[in-house]
Design a protein around this motif. Structure first.
Motif, PDB file in Angstrom:
ATOM      1  N   PRO A  12       0.797  -0.947  -0.291  1.00 44.92           N
ATOM      2  CA  PRO A  12      -0.327   0.387   0.075  1.00 44.92           C
ATOM      3  C   PRO A  12       1.260   1.450  -0.382  1.00 44.92           C
ATOM      4  O   PRO A  12       0.552   2.242  -0.343  1.00 44.92           O
ATOM      5  N   GLN A  38     -10.449  -4.914  -8.689  1.00 37.77           N
ATOM      6  CA  GLN A  38     -11.174  -4.072  -7.429  1.00 37.77           C
ATOM      7  C   GLN A  38     -10.972  -4.138  -5.896  1.00 37.77           C
ATOM      8  O   GLN A  38     -11.266  -4.046  -5.150  1.00 37.77           O
ATOM      9  N   PHE A  39      -9.819  -5.149  -6.061  1.00 33.86           N
ATOM     10  CA  PHE A  39      -8.431  -4.548  -4.617  1.00 33.86           C
ATOM     11  C   PHE A  39      -7.793  -3.332  -4.343  1.00 33.86           C
ATOM     12  O   PHE A  39      -7.268  -3.274  -3.563  1.00 33.86           O
ATOM     13  N   LEU A  40      -7.850  -2.687  -5.713  1.00 28.05           N
ATOM     14  CA  LEU A  40      -6.737  -1.343  -6.087  1.00 28.05           C
ATOM     15  C   LEU A  40      -7.784  -0.805  -5.380  1.00 28.05           C
ATOM     16  O   LEU A  40      -9.266  -0.393  -5.109  1.00 28.05           O
ATOM     17  N   THR A  41      -7.266   0.442  -4.457  1.00 28.59           N
ATOM     18  CA  THR A  41      -7.736   2.135  -4.335  1.00 28.59           C
ATOM     19  C   THR A  41      -7.090   2.951  -5.175  1.00 28.59           C
ATOM     20  O   THR A  41      -6.353   3.282  -5.171  1.00 28.59           O
ATOM     21  N   TRP A  42      -7.774   4.820  -4.739  1.00 29.26           N
ATOM     22  CA  TRP A  42      -7.661   5.783  -5.300  1.00 29.26           C
ATOM     23  C   TRP A  42      -8.278   6.716  -4.179  1.00 29.26           C
ATOM     24  O   TRP A  42      -8.909   7.032  -3.743  1.00 29.26           O
ATOM     25  N   ASP A  43      -6.501   7.105  -4.179  1.00 31.50           N
ATOM     26  CA  ASP A  43      -6.691   8.038  -2.909  1.00 31.50           C
ATOM     27  C   ASP A  43      -6.174   9.714  -3.215  1.00 31.50           C
ATOM     28  O   ASP A  43      -5.622   9.963  -4.226  1.00 31.50           O
TER      29      ASP A  43
END
Length: 43
Positions: A12, A38-43
């Motif tokens: 991360p 689908q396991f990625l996040t966007w910050d």
């Protein structure tokens, strides 16, 4: 099928934009496909 490739792992704390996408653009790569996005996040 006999097709294989070594996996590259990341955490991360890794900046994927810097690590992959900028280098890909500079190398002339126009598209980067992400499996299991689908396991990625966007910050």
């Amino acid at each position: 099928m006999g097709i294989s490739a070594d996996a590259e792992t990341f955490s991360p704390d890794d900046d994927l934009m810097t690590r992959y996408l900028i280098g890909a653009r500079e190398a002339g790569i126009a598209c980067v496909l992400v499996d299991e996005a689908q396991f990625l996040t966007w910050d």
